[in-house]
Design an enzyme around this catalytic site. Sequence first.
Site, PDB file in Angstrom:
ATOM      1  N   LYS A 117      39.458 -22.609  30.191  1.00 50.71           N
ATOM      2  CA  LYS A 117      40.549 -23.582  30.152  1.00 50.71           C
ATOM      3  C   LYS A 117      40.069 -24.974  29.750  1.00 50.71           C
ATOM      4  O   LYS A 117      40.731 -25.658  28.973  1.00 50.71           O
ATOM      5  CB  LYS A 117      41.245 -23.612  31.510  1.00 50.71           C
ATOM      6  CG  LYS A 117      41.967 -22.307  31.842  1.00 50.71           C
ATOM      7  CD  LYS A 117      42.462 -22.290  33.281  1.00 50.71           C
ATOM      8  CE  LYS A 117      43.185 -20.999  33.609  1.00 50.71           C
ATOM      9  NZ  LYS A 117      43.574 -20.923  35.043  1.00 50.71           N
ATOM     10  N   VAL A 130      53.692 -11.846  33.991  1.00 49.49           N
ATOM     11  CA  VAL A 130      54.191 -12.952  33.154  1.00 49.49           C
ATOM     12  C   VAL A 130      55.190 -12.440  32.127  1.00 49.49           C
ATOM     13  O   VAL A 130      56.209 -13.095  31.858  1.00 49.49           O
ATOM     14  CB  VAL A 130      53.022 -13.680  32.471  1.00 49.49           C
ATOM     15  CG1 VAL A 130      53.539 -14.793  31.575  1.00 49.49           C
ATOM     16  CG2 VAL A 130      52.069 -14.242  33.515  1.00 49.49           C
TER      17      VAL A 130
END
Length: 432
Positions: free
Chosen positions: A202, A13
């Site tokens: 999450k 990332v």
Amino acid sequence: MAFKIGLLGLGTVGTGTAQIILDPAGRNPLLQDITIHKVGVRSLDKPRQVQFLPGIMTTDLEAVVNDPDIDIVVELLGGLEPARSLILQAISQKKHVVTANKAVIARYGDEIYEAANQAGVYVLLEAAVGGGIPIIKPLKQSLGANRITSIIGIINGTTNYILTQMTTEGADFGEVLAEAQKLGYAEADPTADVDGLDAADKIAILASLGFGGRVKREDVYCEGIRKVSAADITYADRLGFVIKLLAIAKGTGGEASDRLQLRVHPTLVSKTHPLASINGVYNAVLVEGNPLGQVMFYGPGAGAGPTASAVVSDIMNIVAILQSSGPNNGLDPLLSCVHQHFCQITPIEQIETRFYARFLTKDLPGVIGHLGTAFGDHQVSLESVVQIGFQGEQAEIVVVTHNVCEGNFRTALDEIRNLEAIADIPSILRVL
């Protein structure tokens, strides 16, 4: 005015993020005002896909967060430490933070946001949930006028890929997991994914934003997909369902003080449901609120490009605010996190849901009647009872319930296990 970035981590990332910032042509003009001033990495010897001028890369991570010229620290290290400490240190230096670290935010979000609010800086985390899918900012801003009633998502690409392959190939969990590891869709240690821990991080974040209160990560009920078998997928298909790992946050009345249901588990989903068609490594989040109704966010849930897209979007949001209003005008309440109280989470035994259960029974008369009686004695109403066939000399029976209290269902199962005719209960799954 140029804004200087301190980038912590140059993995998948981090590399994707750097590539976007270093190649602004054809993108939003705001990117031309953003430069990478320092990059903190664990090793300088590792081959890199992006090259920087001498002196920009360093193994001294603290030097990045303490550099007085850096405006925004972008934390892409992953893991709990040193990520948590570096984020807090950056905040103490009055630097804004962008992170993709769902584990840190899910566990230490209250500490981090309290420090950020006191320091007057932003901590943005669009990339922490759903990869490139915009869901964090919509919950904070676009859907802010709604009273959110539920957030239900497929938010782990690894498990969705595994369940999709099990469905299309008729294969068992272990076989598909090994295939996913070879393809790079699953880690060598897949625990966080297949045991539901990643999805629990999450949904804790999404619930906190959607329902306007902090969530203790340990309050999220979590169950993974290791026990889902090819047989269950086949029987679910016959009954009109597919099996998905769902992360679920549901309110009872829409007020922040109300209890929330907060859980992650494999679930039978009707083939007509919007989430039933989300396959492979893709993610989707279905949000329901008043007056909006339902809206679904869908897209790639991981990978360098999608996740880096979300990271850079957060950087640009901060830069845009600083350019338009200046650094000393206070925090935008639609982008910051201001809620202080903790949500009350309903214990899993008290939730009401439907169940699917598969029984292996001795071929004795009256077995289905005994099952019906035991469930009825504990206020468990049955929607269907089907004898599927035989495994050797044992009959295989599948039961689907109406909405029932989980505690009552579990008590009934304890009684059923002691029946002479019951050989095994190989599978128990919830039904959406």
